[in-house]
Design a protein around this motif. Structure first.
Motif, PDB file in Angstrom:
ATOM      1  N   PRO A 134     -24.210   0.832  -6.068  1.00  0.00           N
ATOM      2  CA  PRO A 134     -24.086   2.290  -6.136  1.00  0.00           C
ATOM      3  C   PRO A 134     -24.342   2.990  -4.812  1.00  0.00           C
ATOM      4  CG  PRO A 134     -26.129   1.585  -7.155  1.00  0.00           C
ATOM      5  CD  PRO A 134     -25.341   0.337  -6.878  1.00  0.00           C
ATOM      6  N   PHE A 135     -24.968   2.286  -3.867  1.00  0.00           N
ATOM      7  CA  PHE A 135     -25.250   2.893  -2.570  1.00  0.00           C
ATOM      8  C   PHE A 135     -24.337   2.365  -1.473  1.00  0.00           C
ATOM      9  CE2 PHE A 135     -29.352   3.136  -4.831  1.00  0.00           C
ATOM     10  CZ  PHE A 135     -29.500   4.519  -4.837  1.00  0.00           C
ATOM     11  N   ARG A 136     -23.347   1.602  -1.865  1.00  0.00           N
ATOM     12  CA  ARG A 136     -22.424   1.058  -0.860  1.00  0.00           C
ATOM     13  C   ARG A 136     -21.639   2.195  -0.222  1.00  0.00           C
ATOM     14  NH1 ARG A 136     -18.575  -4.158  -1.926  1.00  0.00           N
ATOM     15  NH2 ARG A 136     -17.072  -3.850  -0.237  1.00  0.00           N
ATOM     16  N   ASP A 137     -21.652   2.221   1.087  1.00  0.00           N
ATOM     17  CA  ASP A 137     -20.972   3.295   1.792  1.00  0.00           C
ATOM     18  C   ASP A 137     -19.457   3.134   1.679  1.00  0.00           C
ATOM     19  OD1 ASP A 137     -23.575   2.966   4.066  1.00  0.00           O
ATOM     20  OD2 ASP A 137     -23.249   4.769   2.890  1.00  0.00           O
ATOM     21  N   GLU A 138     -18.772   4.169   2.012  1.00  0.00           N
ATOM     22  CA  GLU A 138     -17.325   4.137   1.929  1.00  0.00           C
ATOM     23  C   GLU A 138     -16.776   2.938   2.715  1.00  0.00           C
ATOM     24  OE1 GLU A 138     -15.523   7.863   2.937  1.00  0.00           O
ATOM     25  OE2 GLU A 138     -17.115   9.017   1.992  1.00  0.00           O
ATOM     26  N   GLN A 139     -15.673   2.395   2.229  1.00  0.00           N
ATOM     27  CA  GLN A 139     -15.116   1.172   2.811  1.00  0.00           C
ATOM     28  C   GLN A 139     -14.835   1.316   4.298  1.00  0.00           C
ATOM     29  OE1 GLN A 139     -14.775  -1.797   1.186  1.00  0.00           O
ATOM     30  NE2 GLN A 139     -14.297  -2.624   3.204  1.00  0.00           N
ATOM     31  N   HIS A 140     -14.505   2.510   4.735  1.00  0.00           N
ATOM     32  CA  HIS A 140     -14.172   2.635   6.162  1.00  0.00           C
ATOM     33  C   HIS A 140     -15.395   2.394   7.041  1.00  0.00           C
ATOM     34  CE1 HIS A 140     -15.556   6.890   5.625  1.00  0.00           C
ATOM     35  NE2 HIS A 140     -15.872   6.790   6.892  1.00  0.00           N
ATOM     36  N   TYR A 141     -16.619   2.605   6.508  1.00  0.00           N
ATOM     37  CA  TYR A 141     -17.814   2.277   7.282  1.00  0.00           C
ATOM     38  C   TYR A 141     -17.909   0.772   7.505  1.00  0.00           C
ATOM     39  CZ  TYR A 141     -19.844   6.984   6.838  1.00  0.00           C
ATOM     40  OH  TYR A 141     -20.101   8.328   6.920  1.00  0.00           O
ATOM     41  N   LEU A 142     -17.706   0.012   6.438  1.00  0.00           N
ATOM     42  CA  LEU A 142     -17.727  -1.442   6.570  1.00  0.00           C
ATOM     43  C   LEU A 142     -16.624  -1.927   7.499  1.00  0.00           C
ATOM     44  CD1 LEU A 142     -18.443  -2.569   2.899  1.00  0.00           C
ATOM     45  CD2 LEU A 142     -19.855  -3.074   4.886  1.00  0.00           C
ATOM     46  N   ASP A 143     -15.444  -1.358   7.339  1.00  0.00           N
ATOM     47  CA  ASP A 143     -14.321  -1.743   8.198  1.00  0.00           C
ATOM     48  C   ASP A 143     -14.619  -1.431   9.657  1.00  0.00           C
ATOM     49  OD1 ASP A 143     -12.980  -2.560   5.939  1.00  0.00           O
ATOM     50  OD2 ASP A 143     -11.723  -0.758   5.811  1.00  0.00           O
ATOM     51  N   ALA A 144     -15.236  -0.271   9.913  1.00  0.00           N
ATOM     52  CA  ALA A 144     -15.550   0.124  11.285  1.00  0.00           C
ATOM     53  C   ALA A 144     -16.579  -0.813  11.899  1.00  0.00           C
ATOM     54  CB  ALA A 144     -16.056   1.565  11.317  1.00  0.00           C
ATOM     55  N   PHE A 145     -17.598  -1.177  11.113  1.00  0.00           N
ATOM     56  CA  PHE A 145     -18.617  -2.094  11.633  1.00  0.00           C
ATOM     57  C   PHE A 145     -18.015  -3.466  11.913  1.00  0.00           C
ATOM     58  CE2 PHE A 145     -22.087  -5.213  10.833  1.00  0.00           C
ATOM     59  CZ  PHE A 145     -22.829  -4.938  11.960  1.00  0.00           C
ATOM     60  N   GLU A 146     -17.208  -3.967  11.004  1.00  0.00           N
ATOM     61  CA  GLU A 146     -16.551  -5.259  11.218  1.00  0.00           C
ATOM     62  C   GLU A 146     -15.713  -5.227  12.499  1.00  0.00           C
ATOM     63  OE1 GLU A 146     -13.363  -8.306   9.075  1.00  0.00           O
ATOM     64  OE2 GLU A 146     -13.992  -6.480   8.053  1.00  0.00           O
ATOM     65  N   ALA A 147     -14.974  -4.153  12.697  1.00  0.00           N
ATOM     66  CA  ALA A 147     -14.133  -4.034  13.884  1.00  0.00           C
ATOM     67  C   ALA A 147     -14.981  -4.037  15.156  1.00  0.00           C
ATOM     68  CB  ALA A 147     -13.291  -2.766  13.814  1.00  0.00           C
ATOM     69  N   GLU A 148     -16.136  -3.368  15.116  1.00  0.00           N
ATOM     70  CA  GLU A 148     -17.019  -3.339  16.288  1.00  0.00           C
ATOM     71  C   GLU A 148     -17.524  -4.741  16.624  1.00  0.00           C
ATOM     72  OE1 GLU A 148     -18.997   1.135  15.960  1.00  0.00           O
ATOM     73  OE2 GLU A 148     -19.958  -0.542  14.932  1.00  0.00           O
ATOM     74  N   VAL A 149     -17.927  -5.470  15.593  1.00  0.00           N
ATOM     75  CA  VAL A 149     -18.452  -6.813  15.831  1.00  0.00           C
ATOM     76  C   VAL A 149     -17.357  -7.740  16.365  1.00  0.00           C
ATOM     77  CG1 VAL A 149     -19.496  -8.839  14.753  1.00  0.00           C
ATOM     78  CG2 VAL A 149     -20.272  -6.539  14.096  1.00  0.00           C
ATOM     79  N   LEU A 150     -16.199  -7.731  15.726  1.00  0.00           N
ATOM     80  CA  LEU A 150     -15.119  -8.613  16.143  1.00  0.00           C
ATOM     81  C   LEU A 150     -14.614  -8.264  17.545  1.00  0.00           C
ATOM     82  CD1 LEU A 150     -13.116  -8.956  12.812  1.00  0.00           C
ATOM     83  CD2 LEU A 150     -14.704 -10.596  13.845  1.00  0.00           C
ATOM     84  N   ALA A 151     -14.610  -6.975  17.890  1.00  0.00           N
ATOM     85  CA  ALA A 151     -14.165  -6.571  19.222  1.00  0.00           C
ATOM     86  C   ALA A 151     -15.063  -7.119  20.318  1.00  0.00           C
ATOM     87  CB  ALA A 151     -14.111  -5.045  19.308  1.00  0.00           C
ATOM     88  N   SER A 152     -16.310  -7.424  19.979  1.00  0.00           N
ATOM     89  CA  SER A 152     -17.251  -7.962  20.966  1.00  0.00           C
ATOM     90  C   SER A 152     -17.060  -9.461  21.184  1.00  0.00           C
ATOM     91  CB  SER A 152     -18.692  -7.707  20.510  1.00  0.00           C
ATOM     92  OG  SER A 152     -19.037  -8.588  19.450  1.00  0.00           O
ATOM     93  N   GLY A 153     -16.253 -10.082  20.320  1.00  0.00           N
ATOM     94  CA  GLY A 153     -16.090 -11.526  20.385  1.00  0.00           C
ATOM     95  C   GLY A 153     -17.081 -12.275  19.516  1.00  0.00           C
ATOM     96  N   SER A 154     -17.838 -11.539  18.709  1.00  0.00           N
ATOM     97  CA  SER A 154     -18.854 -12.156  17.860  1.00  0.00           C
ATOM     98  C   SER A 154     -18.272 -12.594  16.526  1.00  0.00           C
ATOM     99  CB  SER A 154     -19.997 -11.157  17.604  1.00  0.00           C
ATOM    100  OG  SER A 154     -20.594 -10.758  18.811  1.00  0.00           O
ATOM    101  N   GLY A 155     -18.920 -13.558  15.905  1.00  0.00           N
ATOM    102  CA  GLY A 155     -18.528 -13.978  14.574  1.00  0.00           C
ATOM    103  C   GLY A 155     -18.985 -12.973  13.526  1.00  0.00           C
ATOM    104  N   TYR A 156     -18.198 -12.855  12.457  1.00  0.00           N
ATOM    105  CA  TYR A 156     -18.513 -11.905  11.394  1.00  0.00           C
ATOM    106  C   TYR A 156     -18.184 -12.535  10.050  1.00  0.00           C
ATOM    107  CZ  TYR A 156     -18.453  -7.573   8.630  1.00  0.00           C
ATOM    108  OH  TYR A 156     -18.697  -6.607   7.682  1.00  0.00           O
ATOM    109  N   GLU A 157     -19.176 -12.577   9.150  1.00  0.00           N
ATOM    110  CA  GLU A 157     -18.980 -13.056   7.794  1.00  0.00           C
ATOM    111  C   GLU A 157     -19.345 -11.948   6.811  1.00  0.00           C
ATOM    112  OE1 GLU A 157     -20.011 -17.827   8.234  1.00  0.00           O
ATOM    113  OE2 GLU A 157     -21.486 -16.470   7.326  1.00  0.00           O
ATOM    114  N   PHE A 158     -18.487 -11.736   5.825  1.00  0.00           N
ATOM    115  CA  PHE A 158     -18.762 -10.744   4.791  1.00  0.00           C
ATOM    116  C   PHE A 158     -18.637 -11.409   3.426  1.00  0.00           C
ATOM    117  CE2 PHE A 158     -17.229  -7.673   1.649  1.00  0.00           C
ATOM    118  CZ  PHE A 158     -18.275  -6.764   1.675  1.00  0.00           C
ATOM    119  N   PHE A 159     -19.674 -11.239   2.604  1.00  0.00           N
ATOM    120  CA  PHE A 159     -19.674 -11.807   1.257  1.00  0.00           C
ATOM    121  C   PHE A 159     -19.891 -10.699   0.239  1.00  0.00           C
ATOM    122  CE2 PHE A 159     -21.135 -15.365   3.932  1.00  0.00           C
ATOM    123  CZ  PHE A 159     -20.169 -16.312   3.599  1.00  0.00           C
ATOM    124  N   GLU A 160     -19.025 -10.680  -0.748  1.00  0.00           N
ATOM    125  CA  GLU A 160     -19.133  -9.709  -1.844  1.00  0.00           C
ATOM    126  C   GLU A 160     -19.395 -10.481  -3.130  1.00  0.00           C
ATOM    127  OE1 GLU A 160     -16.616  -5.913  -2.410  1.00  0.00           O
ATOM    128  OE2 GLU A 160     -15.621  -7.451  -3.627  1.00  0.00           O
TER     129      GLU A 160
END
Length: 200
Positions: A134-160
């Motif tokens: 119920p407190f999950r932020d709008e999907q674009h927040y998650l998408d924006a964070f993922e994009a920031e991490v991947l743009a740095s060259g870092s690994g990113y794992e997301f589990f739902e």
């Protein structure tokens, strides 16, 4: 083995945080669990959020977050539940030497944390969320964070996880707790930490 700082949720340093820390210690990791609330613990979100707001809000939490690591080494894995994920993100993005980040029921783009600049290069992240949080932020927040991490060259794992509730890993919250999902989550966290240990 990793040295981890694990931040509690908006509800405070509940027994569920201690339980999680013990799981990690049993695997050989060193785990610190700072109390950012000076002993205050809550059973419901509105009361907890009101307490945070009346005690300086995000600015005060950020100051307490930084103070919590003042005596700790730089080479840490930052982890946190809910609000504690924000603490973990803040330190990982601004304090040199971070090894990895584990975000449990939390993830925000850096701008939302008042952090300027890019995600640190080669700093892997693992994120966990309930599908019906119920407190999950709008999907674009998650998408924006993922994009920031991947743009740095870092690994990113997301589990739902196909469950409802926010802190579904906390046995002390029976209306939210999902034991099977919690077991899966912690197995994934431990596997992630093994990968971090193998990094040069």
């Amino acid at each position: 083995m990793a040295e981890i700082i694990l931040f509690h949720s908006v509800l405070g340093l509940r027994a569920g945080v201690a339980d999680a820390a013990e799981r990690l210690r049993a695997a050989g990791h060193t785990v610190h669990t700072p109390d950012l609330y000076d002993g205050e613990v809550f059973d419901d979100y509105p009361t907890a959020m009101a307490w945070v707001k009346s005690n300086g809000g995000f600015a005060e939490l950020a100051a307490r977050t930084r103070a919590a690591v003042a005596e700790l080494p730089e080479a840490l894995v930052y982890a946190g539940f809910s609000n504690g994920g924000c603490s973990a993100e803040l330190l990982a993005a601004t304090r040199p030497g971070a090894r990895a980040v584990v975000l449990l029921h939390a993830a925000l783009p850096l701008e939302a944390l008042d952090v300027q600049g890019a995600w640190p290069a080669d700093l892997p992240v693992q994120v966990h969320y309930a599908a019906e949080d119920p407190f999950r932020d709008e999907q674009h927040y998650l998408d924006a964070f993922e994009a920031e991490v991947l743009a740095s060259g870092s690994g990113y794992e997301f589990f739902e996880y196909p469950v409802s509730g926010h802190l579904f890993t906390d046995p002390g919250l029976p209306e939210e707790y999902h034991p099977e999902a919690a077991e899966t989550l912690f197995s994934r966290v431990l596997a992630f930490l093994e990968q971090v240990d193998r990094r040069p």
